[in-house]
Design a protein around this motif. Structure first.
Motif, PDB file in Angstrom:
ATOM      1  N   SER A 239       0.892  -1.098  -0.013  1.00  0.00           N
ATOM      2  CA  SER A 239      -0.043   0.054  -0.109  1.00  0.00           C
ATOM      3  C   SER A 239       1.012   1.575   0.054  1.00  0.00           C
ATOM      4  O   SER A 239       0.490   2.440  -0.195  1.00  0.00           O
ATOM      5  CB  SER A 239      -0.872  -0.037   1.165  1.00  0.00           C
ATOM      6  N   MET A 240       1.930   1.103   0.317  1.00  0.00           N
ATOM      7  CA  MET A 240       2.999   2.306   0.441  1.00  0.00           C
ATOM      8  C   MET A 240       3.864   2.724  -1.110  1.00  0.00           C
ATOM      9  O   MET A 240       3.959   1.633  -1.629  1.00  0.00           O
ATOM     10  CB  MET A 240       4.051   1.926   1.453  1.00  0.00           C
ATOM     11  N   HIS A 241       4.071   3.781  -1.353  1.00  0.00           N
ATOM     12  CA  HIS A 241       4.720   4.128  -2.587  1.00  0.00           C
ATOM     13  C   HIS A 241       6.013   4.525  -2.380  1.00  0.00           C
ATOM     14  O   HIS A 241       7.032   4.293  -3.445  1.00  0.00           O
ATOM     15  CB  HIS A 241       3.769   5.433  -3.160  1.00  0.00           C
ATOM     16  N   TYR A 242       6.364   4.972  -1.275  1.00  0.00           N
ATOM     17  CA  TYR A 242       8.143   5.430  -0.979  1.00  0.00           C
ATOM     18  C   TYR A 242       8.453   4.959   0.438  1.00  0.00           C
ATOM     19  O   TYR A 242       7.621   4.526   1.275  1.00  0.00           O
ATOM     20  CB  TYR A 242       8.040   6.935  -0.774  1.00  0.00           C
ATOM     21  N   TRP A 243       9.692   4.490   0.235  1.00  0.00           N
ATOM     22  CA  TRP A 243      10.339   4.123   1.537  1.00  0.00           C
ATOM     23  C   TRP A 243      11.687   4.692   1.891  1.00  0.00           C
ATOM     24  O   TRP A 243      12.358   5.202   1.004  1.00  0.00           O
ATOM     25  CB  TRP A 243      10.616   2.328   1.405  1.00  0.00           C
TER      26      TRP A 243
END
Length: 124
Positions: free
Chosen positions: A110-114
């Motif tokens: 669900s996350m786009h950047y880390w």
């Protein structure tokens, strides 16, 4: 491109506390999350928060011990970790969700950047 920089990891004894910080380069994301990954294990959801409103969510293993918070003026999200246990040892990653997805916040997809991750080690 949202850049995320984590800080605050380290070595602590069991029962101790640490506070992680995640500074975002911009607040275009809708939500932020913390995940962790121990050696040989899958990435695990820790906590999530939206930039607006009071909504937060926690993984079952950290409920009652960890608190996620934010400072909108600083575009920074925090993870206060209390009553740490050896099993909390992991690399902790900050993540940003650019827009709502079809999967739960607790799913890393669900996350786009880390961020690059910060090591937390809890000794017994």
């Amino acid at each position: 491109q949202v850049q995320l920089v984590e800080s605050g990891g380290g070595l602590v004894q069991a029962g101790g506390s640490l506070r992680l910080s995640c500074a975002a380069s911009e607040r275009t994301s809708t939500a932020m999350g913390w995940f962790r990954q121990a050696p040989g294990k899958e990435r695990e959801f820790v906590a999530a928060i939206r930039w607006l409103g009071a909504w937060t969510d926690y993984g079952d293993s950290v409920k009652g011990r960890f608190t996620i918070s934010r400072d909108n003026a600083k575009s920074t999200v925090y993870l206060q970790m209390n009553s740490l246990k050896p099993e909390d040892t992991a690399v902790y990653y900050c993540a940003a969700q650019l827009h709502p997805t079809s999967v739960s916040y607790s799913d890393p997809r669900s996350m786009h950047y880390w961020g690059q991750g910060t090591q937390v080690t809890v000794s017994s």
